[in-house]
Design a protein around this motif. Structure first.
Motif, PDB file in Angstrom:
ATOM      1  N   ARG A  80     102.624 -26.648   5.353  1.00  0.00           N
ATOM      2  CA  ARG A  80     103.049 -25.530   6.191  1.00  0.00           C
ATOM      3  C   ARG A  80     104.491 -25.147   5.881  1.00  0.00           C
ATOM      4  O   ARG A  80     105.281 -25.979   5.442  1.00  0.00           O
ATOM      5  CB  ARG A  80     102.899 -25.885   7.679  1.00  0.00           C
ATOM      6  N   ILE A  81     104.802 -23.859   6.119  1.00  0.00           N
ATOM      7  CA  ILE A  81     106.142 -23.355   5.860  1.00  0.00           C
ATOM      8  C   ILE A  81     106.618 -22.562   7.072  1.00  0.00           C
ATOM      9  O   ILE A  81     105.819 -22.051   7.855  1.00  0.00           O
ATOM     10  CB  ILE A  81     106.181 -22.462   4.601  1.00  0.00           C
ATOM     11  N   GLU A  82     107.940 -22.445   7.222  1.00  0.00           N
ATOM     12  CA  GLU A  82     108.508 -21.670   8.316  1.00  0.00           C
ATOM     13  C   GLU A  82     108.829 -20.266   7.811  1.00  0.00           C
ATOM     14  O   GLU A  82     109.549 -20.101   6.818  1.00  0.00           O
ATOM     15  CB  GLU A  82     109.774 -22.334   8.857  1.00  0.00           C
ATOM     16  N   VAL A  83     108.293 -19.264   8.497  1.00  0.00           N
ATOM     17  CA  VAL A  83     108.465 -17.873   8.069  1.00  0.00           C
ATOM     18  C   VAL A  83     109.007 -17.039   9.226  1.00  0.00           C
ATOM     19  O   VAL A  83     109.125 -17.508  10.358  1.00  0.00           O
ATOM     20  CB  VAL A  83     107.122 -17.283   7.570  1.00  0.00           C
ATOM     21  N   VAL A  84     109.333 -15.782   8.917  1.00  0.00           N
ATOM     22  CA  VAL A  84     109.906 -14.860   9.904  1.00  0.00           C
ATOM     23  C   VAL A  84     108.795 -14.228  10.741  1.00  0.00           C
ATOM     24  O   VAL A  84     107.808 -13.719  10.202  1.00  0.00           O
ATOM     25  CB  VAL A  84     110.720 -13.753   9.209  1.00  0.00           C
ATOM     26  N   LYS A  85     108.977 -14.270  12.061  1.00  0.00           N
ATOM     27  CA  LYS A  85     108.069 -13.587  12.992  1.00  0.00           C
ATOM     28  C   LYS A  85     108.883 -12.584  13.799  1.00  0.00           C
ATOM     29  O   LYS A  85     109.966 -12.892  14.291  1.00  0.00           O
ATOM     30  CB  LYS A  85     107.396 -14.592  13.930  1.00  0.00           C
ATOM     31  N   VAL A  86     108.348 -11.377  13.938  1.00  0.00           N
ATOM     32  CA  VAL A  86     109.012 -10.322  14.707  1.00  0.00           C
ATOM     33  C   VAL A  86     108.699 -10.531  16.183  1.00  0.00           C
ATOM     34  O   VAL A  86     107.532 -10.615  16.575  1.00  0.00           O
ATOM     35  CB  VAL A  86     108.536  -8.930  14.246  1.00  0.00           C
ATOM     36  N   THR A  87     109.727 -10.624  17.016  1.00  0.00           N
ATOM     37  CA  THR A  87     109.528 -10.872  18.447  1.00  0.00           C
ATOM     38  C   THR A  87     109.630  -9.599  19.279  1.00  0.00           C
ATOM     39  O   THR A  87     109.045  -9.517  20.351  1.00  0.00           O
ATOM     40  CB  THR A  87     110.560 -11.890  18.954  1.00  0.00           C
ATOM     41  N   ARG A  88     110.387  -8.608  18.788  1.00  0.00           N
ATOM     42  CA  ARG A  88     110.516  -7.328  19.476  1.00  0.00           C
ATOM     43  C   ARG A  88     110.325  -6.216  18.457  1.00  0.00           C
ATOM     44  O   ARG A  88     110.620  -6.395  17.267  1.00  0.00           O
ATOM     45  CB  ARG A  88     111.891  -7.204  20.135  1.00  0.00           C
ATOM     46  N   PRO A  89     109.819  -5.058  18.878  1.00  0.00           N
ATOM     47  CA  PRO A  89     109.577  -3.966  17.920  1.00  0.00           C
ATOM     48  C   PRO A  89     110.829  -3.605  17.127  1.00  0.00           C
ATOM     49  O   PRO A  89     111.934  -3.556  17.672  1.00  0.00           O
ATOM     50  CB  PRO A  89     109.127  -2.806  18.814  1.00  0.00           C
ATOM     51  N   ILE A  90     110.637  -3.379  15.836  1.00  0.00           N
ATOM     52  CA  ILE A  90     111.715  -2.935  14.956  1.00  0.00           C
ATOM     53  C   ILE A  90     111.359  -1.534  14.485  1.00  0.00           C
ATOM     54  O   ILE A  90     110.321  -1.330  13.843  1.00  0.00           O
ATOM     55  CB  ILE A  90     111.881  -3.887  13.749  1.00  0.00           C
ATOM     56  N   GLN A  91     112.193  -0.570  14.821  1.00  0.00           N
ATOM     57  CA  GLN A  91     111.917   0.817  14.454  1.00  0.00           C
ATOM     58  C   GLN A  91     112.193   1.051  12.969  1.00  0.00           C
ATOM     59  O   GLN A  91     112.945   0.319  12.326  1.00  0.00           O
ATOM     60  CB  GLN A  91     112.772   1.765  15.298  1.00  0.00           C
ATOM     61  N   ALA A  92     111.546   2.084  12.435  1.00  0.00           N
ATOM     62  CA  ALA A  92     111.771   2.443  11.039  1.00  0.00           C
ATOM     63  C   ALA A  92     113.251   2.707  10.806  1.00  0.00           C
ATOM     64  O   ALA A  92     113.896   3.426  11.572  1.00  0.00           O
ATOM     65  CB  ALA A  92     110.952   3.683  10.685  1.00  0.00           C
ATOM     66  N   GLY A  93     113.799   2.106   9.767  1.00  0.00           N
ATOM     67  CA  GLY A  93     115.209   2.273   9.454  1.00  0.00           C
ATOM     68  C   GLY A  93     116.100   1.209  10.049  1.00  0.00           C
ATOM     69  O   GLY A  93     117.270   1.108   9.684  1.00  0.00           O
ATOM     70  N   GLU A  94     115.570   0.401  10.978  1.00  0.00           N
ATOM     71  CA  GLU A  94     116.361  -0.668  11.562  1.00  0.00           C
ATOM     72  C   GLU A  94     116.235  -1.941  10.732  1.00  0.00           C
ATOM     73  O   GLU A  94     115.310  -2.110   9.930  1.00  0.00           O
ATOM     74  CB  GLU A  94     115.903  -0.954  12.997  1.00  0.00           C
ATOM     75  N   SER A  95     117.169  -2.856  10.962  1.00  0.00           N
ATOM     76  CA  SER A  95     117.167  -4.152  10.271  1.00  0.00           C
ATOM     77  C   SER A  95     116.873  -5.259  11.277  1.00  0.00           C
ATOM     78  O   SER A  95     116.953  -5.061  12.485  1.00  0.00           O
ATOM     79  CB  SER A  95     118.516  -4.403   9.592  1.00  0.00           C
ATOM     80  N   VAL A  96     116.544  -6.421  10.766  1.00  0.00           N
ATOM     81  CA  VAL A  96     116.282  -7.554  11.643  1.00  0.00           C
ATOM     82  C   VAL A  96     117.604  -8.105  12.172  1.00  0.00           C
ATOM     83  O   VAL A  96     118.656  -7.958  11.545  1.00  0.00           O
ATOM     84  CB  VAL A  96     115.503  -8.667  10.910  1.00  0.00           C
TER      85      VAL A  96
END
Length: 239
Positions: free
Chosen positions: A62-78
């Protein structure tokens, strides 16, 4: 005569079949051995054991990856502190997962389209610039205090109303004011980005935002915005 009768009776008794004693078993016929079936059974057992071993090994890889917790709008960054977290998943080379350790580099990219919360991020979701949906245009607005809701944020659904000539917006308003006409320039727009307030804009109350609107409504909106005659009001999402 008596001797002969007894002898004959004895001969008759000896001729009767002998019954097996109590508890004795009749001899069983020899079983036919089937080596092919035995070999097949052993092979199936080995295959099953091998499959179980592979599953166990994969589950442990298993590996640790990025999960989105809140909506990210087009053009925004994490933002590590706002809209992403780490989650463990089974390694799969066919999926372009983003390792959580690379979140710093990911923050330099932008979401190509709106990414909903709760999904595991993959590389195809991000790029050097955002991609507008078909038939949409991106329009920037520089708004004064009273021309926008005070708590407006990225992802909000808004309507934009023209300011009636000869009137001004009420300072301190948290939405559309009485100076706006009843017919919107844009009835359904998405807030794509809200610029961070600098020291200058904090003192003046000005705010720069970017809206994604239908292409046919972009010209009228841009014209009104350039003259400072646009008021933004938050509305409910369209069904």
């Amino acid at each position: 005569m008596k001797i002969q009768e007894r002898t004959g009776a004895g001969n008759n008794r000896s001729a009767a079949p002998v019954q097996p004693g109590v508890g004795e078993r009749l001899p069983a016929p020899p079983r036919e051995r089937k080596p092919a079936l035995a070999a097949l059974a052993v092979l199936l057992i080995l295959v099953g054991a091998l499959g179980a071993t592979v599953l166990v090994l994969r589950a442990g890889d298993r590996i640790e990856v990025v999960k989105v917790t809140r909506p990210i709008q087009a053009g925004e960054s994490v933002d590590e502190n706002k809209n992403i977290t780490g989650v463990m998943v089974a390694k799969d080379d066919s999926i372009n997962y983003i390792p959580y350790e690379q979140r710093g580099a990911l923050a330099k990219l932008k979401a190509k389209n709106t990414i909903p919360g709760g999904v595991v991020a993959v590389g195809e979701m991000f790029g050097a610039k955002a991609e507008l949906p078909a038939g949409k245009a991106s329009v920037g607005l520089s708004l004064k205090e009273g021309q926008y809701p005070s708590d407006i944020k990225s992802g909000d659904t808004v309507a934009v109303y023209p300011v009636v000539s000869g009137t001004s917006t009420g300072k301190g308003s948290s939405g559309s004011s009485g100076s706006a006409s009843g017919t919107p320039l844009v009835a359904d727009a998405k807030v794509n980005n809200v610029a961070s307030k600098s020291d200058a804009t904090v003192s003046t109350g000005n705010l720069n935002i970017t809206l994604v609107v239908p292409q046919e409504e972009a010209a009228a909106l841009a014209s009104a915005a350039s003259e400072g005659k646009a008021v933004v009001a938050r509305v409910s999402d369209a069904d």
